[in-house]
Design an enzyme around this catalytic site. Structure first.
Site, PDB file in Angstrom:
ATOM      1  N   ASP A 222       0.571 -13.090  14.589  1.00 52.75           N
ATOM      2  CA  ASP A 222      -0.682 -13.668  14.105  1.00 52.75           C
ATOM      3  C   ASP A 222      -0.705 -15.153  14.441  1.00 52.75           C
ATOM      4  O   ASP A 222       0.344 -15.811  14.509  1.00 52.75           O
ATOM      5  CB  ASP A 222      -0.853 -13.472  12.597  1.00 52.75           C
ATOM      6  CG  ASP A 222      -2.317 -13.555  12.194  1.00 52.75           C
ATOM      7  OD1 ASP A 222      -3.010 -12.524  12.272  1.00 52.75           O
ATOM      8  OD2 ASP A 222      -2.780 -14.652  11.823  1.00 52.75           O
ATOM      9  N   CYS A 340     -13.807  -4.874  12.774  1.00 51.24           N
ATOM     10  CA  CYS A 340     -14.558  -4.513  11.565  1.00 51.24           C
ATOM     11  C   CYS A 340     -15.982  -5.051  11.698  1.00 51.24           C
ATOM     12  O   CYS A 340     -16.568  -5.555  10.747  1.00 51.24           O
ATOM     13  CB  CYS A 340     -13.875  -5.031  10.305  1.00 51.24           C
ATOM     14  SG  CYS A 340     -13.501  -6.798  10.313  1.00 51.24           S
TER      15      CYS A 340
END
Length: 501
Positions: A222, A340
């Site tokens: 990340d 998403c």
């Protein structure tokens, strides 16, 4: 270095603005509100769950049919049901499933009937072995309702010790399509907060024989160091040795070269020489940063902030991350691209662009027969691009002064058009754009003129899938499964390498 810096700032800005918990807003002094000089707390109003620009955009894109629109938008305005997953590798897995089936399903039913819900708690039908569950109560209701207190305490305790993981239902879908085996090397490119990483580790350990460790590894990456800390906090409940956490920009994830020592013969047994080979992955999960409008049910503040520029601004970053993921994938390996978001510019347009860049070396896999009980909709082959309230059906109608923002890759065909003098003059005069007065309009209202035939992609984008909220009472998600058939073309430039021993 300059280009890397711009990518970094874009991604960090996204995390700061769109990944915060809107339920924990800043505590301000009511008396400081000019509309509330008396400091009366009764003037607080819930988040507005409507946005005319959102409605206009998705009606034009045809995400759902006109007949479905009312059900779609009504579901988006309802709170998201709480969902969680049982850790399949936990020694208490069977006990927890039994408690849910024999205790909580029955004890919560009375509360559900009183609230008008048919089922209070049920397993997700598409998740294997009844290991994922969804409650028809939202997380807020579970926290606040005293009748649900025992269930809330159960969820908190089991989550803390790693026997269950609270996770949005649609977020559980991408790892299931990766087909992870215990000996696989898996890269999770944008891993925080870590629910999917935990799920990948579960699958890896669950498929391993008892008392043995998997031979594979998950590398969870990340960009944001604080989110990496959250990722570590999530995954440490697994107590696994098969995880490495890294902190890199996903689009610049370094190529890793392994040192492998070997002996040339018994007479030189003590002399070891290193051999290097590039580390490639069997599976890559590419759940990229996105505008996140599929999370409106759990993040209602997004209704107020949503605009078409959010998706357009992330398109280039998403393409770069996906291409980097494919370059790190083994031939024969599988990559899942997911967001998403419901926006085709962030979804189908990205998939189409990477298929064009990779030629025949990458295939979009048809997984319509997998997880048959999961209700999903096919990907789109037609869509338009909206820029500052102006609709474009083709890149050739984009004015020159907007072509640094609106790219050919955002359109279904991906074609870039060579300007003729006539076309340049039209662009300068504002002709050919979808505006009623022939000039570049301001932000609102959105305008559209069907003066150009709408483009359609010739790629099999129907093999992508879009999950919409009203089909199974969930959030929204987009998923595409890609298989690498051969090495990527030579125009995909290599990145820097890091050596691991």
């Amino acid at each position: 270095m300059g280009r890397r810096g711009r990518g970094s700032r874009t991604q960090r800005k996204h995390f700061k603005e769109n990944r915060k918990n809107v339920w924990k807003g800043p505590k301000t002094d009511p008396s400081s509100d000019p509309n509330n000089p008396t400091g009366d707390n009764t003037t607080w109003k819930p988040f507005a769950t409507q946005n005319p620009a959102f409605d206009e955009y998705y009606k034009e894109q045809g995400i759902v049919s006109p007949e479905d629109w009312d059900a779609f938008i009504e579901m988006l305005r309802k709170p998201l049901p709480a969902a969680f997953r049982i850790n399949s590798s936990s020694q208490f897995c069977e006990d927890i499933r039994s408690i849910l089936e024999k205790d909580f399903v029955r004890s919560l039913q009375a509360e559900a009937i009183e609230g008008g819900e048919p089922e209070a708690l049920k397993p997700l039908p598409w998740y294997p072995d009844n290991l994922a569950w969804q409650s028809n109560f939202s997380r807020m209701q579970i926290r606040k309702n005293q009748t649900l207190g025992r269930f809330h305490e159960f969820l908190k305790l089991e989550n803390e010790i790693g026997n269950i993981t609270r996770q949005e239902a649609v977020s559980m879908v991408p790892p299931l399509f990766l087909d992870v085996h215990p000996d696989h090397l898996v890269l999770d490119m944008c891993a925080a907060p870590g629910s999917k990483t935990f799920q990948l580790l579960e699958i890896m350990h669950h498929s391993t024989k008892p008392q043995l460790l998997p031979g594979g590894m998950v590398i969870a990456n990340d960009l944001d160091i604080q989110r990496c800390n959250l990722l570590i906090h999530q995954t440490k409940r697994m107590c696994t040795a098969n995880l490495i956490v890294t902190n890199n920009e996903a689009q610049h994830f370094p190529g890793c070269c392994l040192y492998k020592k070997w002996s040339r013969g018994s007479e030189m047994a003590n002399e070891l020489e290193p051999s290097t080979r590039q580390l490639l992955f069997d599976r890559v999960l590419c759940d990229v940063p996105c505008s996140g409008d599929g999370t409106l049910r759990k993040a209602p503040d997004l209704w107020r902030r949503w605009n078409t520029g959010m998706g357009n601004g992330l398109h280039f970053l998403q393409v770069h991350i996906a291409m980097r993921g494919l370059s790190l994938l083994k031939v024969g390996g599988r990559m899942v691209y997911s967001t998403c978001s419901m926006n085709p510019v962030e979804n189908e347009a990205v998939v189409a662009e990477i298929l064009r860049k990779c030629g025949g070396s990458v295939e979009l896999v048809d997984v319509s027969c997998e997880l048959p009980q999961l209700v999903r909709r096919s990907g789109l082959r037609k869509w338009k691009v909206c820029d500052k309230g102006v609709w474009f059906a083709s890149y050739k109608n984009v004015p020159r002064f907007r072509r640094s923002v609106v790219a050919p890759s955002m359109f279904p065909s991906g074609r870039s058009y060579v300007d003729t003098a006539d076309n340049n003059q039209k662009c300068e005069n504002g002709e050919g754009v979808h505006s009623e007065n022939g000039t570049q309009p301001e932000e609102d209202p959105m305008t559209s003129i069907d003066d150009v035939e709408e483009e359609a992609s010739d790629l099999p984008l129907e093999h992508c899938m879009r999950i919409v909220p009203h089909d199974q009472n969930t959030g929204a998600f987009f998923i595409a499964v890609l298989c690498k058939l051969s090495p990527l073309p030579g125009n995909c430039k290599p990145f820097r390498s890091t050596y691991l021993s």
